[in-house]
Scaffold this motif. Sequence first.
Motif, mmCIF file in Angstrom:
data_model
loop_
_atom_site.group_PDB
_atom_site.id
_atom_site.type_symbol
_atom_site.label_atom_id
_atom_site.label_comp_id
_atom_site.label_asym_id
_atom_site.label_seq_id
_atom_site.Cartn_x
_atom_site.Cartn_y
_atom_site.Cartn_z
ATOM 1 N N THR A 183 1.790 -0.559 5.754
ATOM 2 C CA THR A 183 2.795 -0.884 4.814
ATOM 3 C C THR A 183 4.111 -1.073 5.323
ATOM 4 O O THR A 183 4.334 -1.235 6.614
ATOM 5 N N GLU A 184 4.895 -1.223 4.266
ATOM 6 C CA GLU A 184 6.416 -1.655 4.826
ATOM 7 C C GLU A 184 7.101 -0.293 5.436
ATOM 8 O O GLU A 184 7.765 -0.647 6.369
ATOM 9 N N LYS A 185 6.539 0.750 4.907
ATOM 10 C CA LYS A 185 7.316 2.021 5.528
ATOM 11 C C LYS A 185 6.216 2.992 6.548
ATOM 12 O O LYS A 185 6.680 3.753 7.182
ATOM 13 N N LEU A 186 4.956 2.656 6.368
ATOM 14 C CA LEU A 186 4.164 3.515 7.033
ATOM 15 C C LEU A 186 2.954 2.861 7.921
ATOM 16 O O LEU A 186 2.599 1.639 7.516
ATOM 17 N N HIS A 187 2.241 3.509 8.739
ATOM 18 C CA HIS A 187 1.278 3.112 9.745
ATOM 19 C C HIS A 187 0.308 3.888 9.927
ATOM 20 O O HIS A 187 0.559 5.002 10.021
ATOM 21 N N VAL A 188 -0.827 3.326 9.234
ATOM 22 C CA VAL A 188 -1.902 4.477 9.257
ATOM 23 C C VAL A 188 -3.383 3.910 9.715
ATOM 24 O O VAL A 188 -3.705 2.793 9.777
ATOM 25 N N GLN A 189 -3.876 5.264 10.494
ATOM 26 C CA GLN A 189 -4.893 4.800 11.546
ATOM 27 C C GLN A 189 -5.990 5.812 11.483
ATOM 28 O O GLN A 189 -5.947 6.865 11.280
ATOM 29 N N VAL A 190 -7.355 5.048 11.365
ATOM 30 C CA VAL A 190 -8.348 5.895 11.117
ATOM 31 C C VAL A 190 -9.571 5.141 11.973
ATOM 32 O O VAL A 190 -9.476 4.319 12.438
ATOM 33 N N LEU A 191 -10.528 5.928 11.840
ATOM 34 C CA LEU A 191 -11.738 5.778 12.658
ATOM 35 C C LEU A 191 -12.811 5.180 11.541
ATOM 36 O O LEU A 191 -13.573 4.233 11.446
ATOM 37 N N GLY A 192 -13.110 6.045 10.777
ATOM 38 C CA GLY A 192 -14.147 6.069 9.603
ATOM 39 C C GLY A 192 -13.812 7.191 8.831
ATOM 40 O O GLY A 192 -14.275 8.451 9.163
ATOM 41 N N THR A 193 -13.396 6.870 7.846
ATOM 42 C CA THR A 193 -12.815 8.261 6.650
ATOM 43 C C THR A 193 -12.567 7.574 5.379
ATOM 44 O O THR A 193 -12.723 6.297 5.095
ATOM 45 N N SER A 194 -12.263 8.412 4.391
ATOM 46 C CA SER A 194 -11.807 7.922 3.147
ATOM 47 C C SER A 194 -10.597 8.417 2.676
ATOM 48 O O SER A 194 -10.307 9.610 3.057
ATOM 49 N N PHE A 195 -9.789 7.752 2.260
ATOM 50 C CA PHE A 195 -8.033 8.184 2.078
ATOM 51 C C PHE A 195 -7.405 7.064 1.124
ATOM 52 O O PHE A 195 -8.199 6.051 0.669
ATOM 53 N N ASN A 196 -6.558 7.816 0.536
ATOM 54 C CA ASN A 196 -5.562 6.758 -0.430
ATOM 55 C C ASN A 196 -4.156 6.569 0.208
ATOM 56 O O ASN A 196 -3.781 7.479 0.460
ATOM 57 N N ILE A 197 -3.659 5.359 -0.487
ATOM 58 C CA ILE A 197 -2.383 5.100 0.119
ATOM 59 C C ILE A 197 -1.538 4.409 -1.089
ATOM 60 O O ILE A 197 -2.236 3.708 -1.608
ATOM 61 N N ARG A 198 -0.443 5.010 -1.348
ATOM 62 C CA ARG A 198 0.340 4.580 -2.699
ATOM 63 C C ARG A 198 1.579 4.355 -1.617
ATOM 64 O O ARG A 198 2.312 5.195 -1.407
ATOM 65 N N SER A 199 2.037 3.158 -1.814
ATOM 66 C CA SER A 199 3.210 2.630 -1.173
ATOM 67 C C SER A 199 3.744 1.321 -1.816
ATOM 68 O O SER A 199 3.706 0.144 -1.442
ATOM 69 N N TYR A 200 4.163 1.557 -3.135
ATOM 70 C CA TYR A 200 4.826 0.378 -3.955
ATOM 71 C C TYR A 200 6.097 0.403 -3.462
ATOM 72 O O TYR A 200 6.835 1.325 -3.325
ATOM 73 N N GLU A 201 6.540 -0.711 -3.396
ATOM 74 C CA GLU A 201 7.928 -1.129 -2.782
ATOM 75 C C GLU A 201 9.157 -0.452 -3.597
ATOM 76 O O GLU A 201 10.172 0.129 -3.088
ATOM 77 N N GLN A 202 8.933 -0.418 -5.012
ATOM 78 C CA GLN A 202 10.096 0.148 -5.938
ATOM 79 C C GLN A 202 9.893 1.628 -5.867
ATOM 80 O O GLN A 202 10.901 2.043 -6.489
ATOM 81 N N ASP A 203 9.016 2.296 -5.412
ATOM 82 C CA ASP A 203 8.785 3.799 -5.583
ATOM 83 C C ASP A 203 9.817 4.512 -4.578
ATOM 84 O O ASP A 203 9.973 3.827 -3.489
ATOM 85 N N ALA A 204 10.330 5.553 -5.158
ATOM 86 C CA ALA A 204 11.343 6.379 -3.884
ATOM 87 C C ALA A 204 10.282 7.244 -2.989
ATOM 88 O O ALA A 204 11.018 7.602 -1.798
ATOM 89 N N ARG A 205 9.120 7.194 -3.329
ATOM 90 C CA ARG A 205 8.090 8.089 -2.465
ATOM 91 C C ARG A 205 6.899 7.467 -1.993
ATOM 92 O O ARG A 205 6.407 6.992 -2.956
ATOM 93 N N MET A 206 6.476 7.355 -0.720
ATOM 94 C CA MET A 206 5.204 7.064 -0.575
ATOM 95 C C MET A 206 4.338 7.990 -0.112
ATOM 96 O O MET A 206 4.718 8.709 0.771
ATOM 97 N N GLU A 207 2.747 7.995 -0.328
ATOM 98 C CA GLU A 207 1.955 9.143 -0.101
ATOM 99 C C GLU A 207 0.561 8.492 0.526
ATOM 100 O O GLU A 207 0.069 7.534 0.164
ATOM 101 N N VAL A 208 0.059 9.381 1.398
ATOM 102 C CA VAL A 208 -1.395 8.952 2.237
ATOM 103 C C VAL A 208 -2.037 10.325 1.926
ATOM 104 O O VAL A 208 -1.631 11.562 2.409
ATOM 105 N N SER A 209 -3.111 10.327 1.160
ATOM 106 C CA SER A 209 -4.078 11.604 0.850
ATOM 107 C C SER A 209 -5.419 11.135 1.319
ATOM 108 O O SER A 209 -6.045 10.244 1.235
ATOM 109 N N VAL A 210 -5.730 12.149 2.000
ATOM 110 C CA VAL A 210 -7.120 12.079 2.811
ATOM 111 C C VAL A 210 -8.437 12.970 1.917
ATOM 112 O O VAL A 210 -8.296 13.943 1.577
ATOM 113 N N VAL A 211 -9.367 11.895 1.766
ATOM 114 C CA VAL A 211 -10.549 12.740 1.240
ATOM 115 C C VAL A 211 -11.631 12.951 2.301
ATOM 116 O O VAL A 211 -12.205 14.336 2.098
#
Length: 326
Positions: free
Chosen positions: A172-200
């Motif tokens: 994403t513009e601000k984050l770099h996320v690396q996985v092998l095999g998993t479930s996760f959520n990324i919220r990284s909208y350009e106009q948002d003040a905060r970006m999040e990665v959540s792991v399931v």
Amino acid sequence: MRSLTTLIKKFLNNRSTQEENEFLKAYDDSFEAEPVPELSESQEARLENEIFQRITSQIQHDREEKVIRHVQFRTLLMAASVLLALGIGWLFYTKWNNILDIVSPVAYTELQVPAGKLSKITLADGTEVTLNAGSKLKYPNLFRGALREVQLEGEGYFEVTKRPEQPFIVRTEKLHVQVLGTSFNIRSYEQDARMEVSVVSGRVAVDSNEKGAGQSVLLTPQQKASYTVATGVLEKGICESADEIAWQNGVLNFRNNSMKEVARVLERKFDITIRLDAAMENCNVYAQIGNEPVDLTLRALTRLMDAKIKKVNDIYHITGAGCTSI
């Protein structure tokens, strides 16, 4: 032994072979160094035999050297061929993907989800991605090389197919996320003040893209990474993963979010425009919003905040004293 007289006759008649010519020349050269003394018939025959053997031996030696040189040359050629083949093989092994990129470039698709919509796709490796409204995903038609990489703007839920030898990367513009095999959520909208990665499920490594000051965290299930754009700080915390991915079913969970953040989420969900009084922007919101119609949702939200809502030219205006938490 061949008769010297016979060889001379053949030479004079232009019928001698190259081998015989070489012999006669060598025989003639052997007498140039010293004068030949008078010899008896038997001595001459014996001397002729010795000279013949010596010359024959020398000619054979010269031929053997030629053969050896030829064999050595062939051996060198073979060795060079093997080395060349190995070199080409190694070149192809190390540069194969670069060669393929030239011969058969990988095609990329850019999927953009409009406001008010969701989209679900399956990538070439079997990875499933659900994209939230207002999101954009750029991905290849096949994954070539050591990594599987995609680019995300917005929010997406990833269920990644496991390939230990080929990690999956989301940039994403601000984050770099690396996985092998998993479930996760990324919220990284350009106009948002905060970006999040959540792991399931599984494990996720998250790095910030700040040059020279990058941070990284390792996440396991029920954990999340939050990146604050204004400060450039990446923090690790806990989360309720079910709440983080409930948007796929049309449910939005707000836990101490500012009204400004809530308004942006609602704009994407319902494809509307909201205008807030400045006094309302920093009010904290605790609420769950489902699939009710937008007018009912906004009226309920503003009533709890002691605010007023008015729709003018398809724009929702929210006004009030503000900052009453709900």
